[in-house]
Design an enzyme around this catalytic site. Structure first.
Site, PDB file in Angstrom:
ATOM      1  N   HIS A  50       7.398  -5.623   2.186  1.00 23.21           N
ATOM      2  CA  HIS A  50       6.210  -5.163   2.890  1.00 23.21           C
ATOM      3  C   HIS A  50       5.216  -4.599   1.875  1.00 23.21           C
ATOM      4  O   HIS A  50       5.548  -4.412   0.696  1.00 23.21           O
ATOM      5  CB  HIS A  50       6.564  -4.099   3.940  1.00 23.21           C
ATOM      6  CG  HIS A  50       7.246  -2.904   3.374  1.00 23.21           C
ATOM      7  ND1 HIS A  50       8.604  -2.676   3.481  1.00 23.21           N
ATOM      8  CD2 HIS A  50       6.756  -1.869   2.654  1.00 23.21           C
ATOM      9  CE1 HIS A  50       8.907  -1.558   2.858  1.00 23.21           C
ATOM     10  NE2 HIS A  50       7.800  -1.040   2.347  1.00 23.21           N
TER      11      HIS A  50
HETATM   12  C1  T46 Z   1       8.890   1.488   0.405  1.00 20.87           C
HETATM   13  C2  T46 Z   1      10.247   1.221  -0.117  1.00 20.87           C
HETATM   14  C3  T46 Z   1      10.361   1.538  -1.579  1.00 20.87           C
HETATM   15  C4  T46 Z   1      11.220   6.595   8.403  1.00 20.87           C
HETATM   16  O1  T46 Z   1      11.397   6.905   9.603  1.00 20.87           O
HETATM   17  N1  T46 Z   1      10.615   7.469   7.545  1.00 20.87           N
HETATM   18  C5  T46 Z   1      10.419   7.177   6.245  1.00 20.87           C
HETATM   19  O2  T46 Z   1       9.873   8.022   5.508  1.00 20.87           O
HETATM   20  C6  T46 Z   1      10.828   5.898   5.754  1.00 20.87           C
HETATM   21  C7  T46 Z   1      10.606   5.500   4.298  1.00 20.87           C
HETATM   22  C8  T46 Z   1      11.441   5.023   6.616  1.00 20.87           C
HETATM   23  N2  T46 Z   1      11.624   5.371   7.917  1.00 20.87           N
HETATM   24  C9  T46 Z   1      12.312   4.444   8.819  1.00 20.87           C
HETATM   25  C10 T46 Z   1      11.580   3.129   9.071  1.00 20.87           C
HETATM   26  C11 T46 Z   1      12.717   2.152   9.299  1.00 20.87           C
HETATM   27  O3  T46 Z   1      13.127   2.203  10.648  1.00 20.87           O
HETATM   28  O4  T46 Z   1      13.548   4.076   8.190  1.00 20.87           O
HETATM   29  C12 T46 Z   1      13.853   2.719   8.442  1.00 20.87           C
HETATM   30  C13 T46 Z   1      14.034   1.972   7.124  1.00 20.87           C
HETATM   31  O5  T46 Z   1      12.751   1.826   6.471  1.00 20.87           O
HETATM   32  P1  T46 Z   1      12.308   0.482   5.740  1.00 20.87           P
HETATM   33  O6  T46 Z   1      12.961  -0.681   6.392  1.00 20.87           O
HETATM   34  O7  T46 Z   1      10.823   0.468   5.635  1.00 20.87           O
HETATM   35  O8  T46 Z   1      12.977   0.708   4.303  1.00 20.87           O
HETATM   36  P2  T46 Z   1      12.752  -0.111   2.965  1.00 20.87           P
HETATM   37  O9  T46 Z   1      13.850   0.278   2.055  1.00 20.87           O
HETATM   38  O10 T46 Z   1      12.564  -1.557   3.233  1.00 20.87           O
HETATM   39  O11 T46 Z   1      11.364   0.442   2.377  1.00 20.87           O
HETATM   40  C14 T46 Z   1      11.241   1.787   2.006  1.00 20.87           C
HETATM   41  C15 T46 Z   1       9.916   2.391   2.504  1.00 20.87           C
HETATM   42  O12 T46 Z   1       9.808   2.203   3.917  1.00 20.87           O
HETATM   43  C16 T46 Z   1       8.736   1.753   1.861  1.00 20.87           C
HETATM   44  O13 T46 Z   1       7.588   2.528   2.120  1.00 20.87           O
HETATM   45  O14 T46 Z   1       7.927   1.351  -0.304  1.00 20.87           O
HETATM   46  O15 T46 Z   1      11.284   1.884   0.581  1.00 20.87           O
END
Ligand code: T46
Length: 133
Positions: A50
Site C-alpha cells: 500500500h
Molecule cells: C506501513 C507498514 C510499514 C491499526 O489499527 N493501527 C495502526 O497503527 C496500524 C499500523 C495498523 N492498524 C490495523 C490495520 C489493519 O487492520 O492493523 C491491521 C494490520 O495493518 P496493515 O495490514 O496495514 O499492516 P502492514 O504491515 O501491511 O502495514 C503496516 C502499516 O499499516 C503501514 O502504514 O507503512 O506497516
C-alpha cells in the site's frame, strides 16, 4: 535520485550496552504521533502493499532483518533493514512492501499521523494513477 533515505541515530552507548533515543524534530524529521511495531511475522509472509496519501514514517529494524521495497510510481528500489541505528524515511505517496522477515525481526515504525484507514491506497493501479498524474 535514490528513494532510499536513511536517518542515522546517535548511539548513546557505554560499557553496559547501547541506547538509541528517538526524538521529534531531532533524530526524526517530523512530529511523532504514533509508534507501532511488527514482530513474529510468519515464515514467507510479505506485508505492506500500500501507499499513504499524507503519512510519513521512519522504519527501524530494532532486531533481525527484513527487506523493504519502495516505489514512487517511477522508480522501484529495495533495501535491507537490519540495523537498529538507522531508520528508513518513507515519504507520503510511496508504495511499500516488506519481504523476507527473519523470525526474530522487530520492525519499529514512527508515524507522523494517527491511524487513518482513509489515508491508505491499497490498490497498486490506483496508486500509480495518483502518483504519476
Ligand atoms: C506501513 C507498514 C510499514 C491499526 O489499527 N493501527 C495502526 O497503527 C496500524 C499500523 C495498523 N492498524 C490495523 C490495520 C489493519 O487492520 O492493523 C491491521 C494490520 O495493518 P496493515 O495490514 O496495514 O499492516 P502492514 O504491515 O501491511 O502495514 C503496516 C502499516 O499499516 C503501514 O502504514 O507503512 O506497516
Amino acid at each position: 535520485m535514490s528513494l532510499i533515505k536513511w536517518v542515522d541515530f546517535q548511539i548513546l552507548g557505554d560499557e553496559r550496552g547501547s541506547l538509541v533515543a528517538l526524538e521529534t524534530d531531532r533524530a526524526v524529521p517530523f512530529e511523532i504521533k504514533r509508534v507501532y511495531y511488527i514482530y513474529r511475522t510468519a515464515e514467507n509472509v510479505s506485508r505492506g502493499f500500500h501507499a499513504h496519501r499524507n503519512l510519513k514514517q521512519v522504519a527501524i529494524c530494532v532486531a533481525g532483518r527484513c527487506r523493504m521495497v519502495i516505489d514512487n510510481g517511477y522508480v522501484r528500489e529495495d533495501t535491507w533493514l537490519d540495523c537498529p541505528t538507522k531508520g528508513l524515511l518513507i515519504e507520503s505517496m510511496v508504495w511499500r512492501e516488506m519481504h523476507d522477515f527473519s523470525p526474530d525481526c522487530v520492525l519499529l515504525v514512527l508515524a507522523s499521523e494517527h491511524f487513518d484507514e482513509s489515508d491508505y491506497i491499497r490498490n497498486y493501479e490506483t496508486f500509480l494513477e495518483a502518483a504519476t498524474q
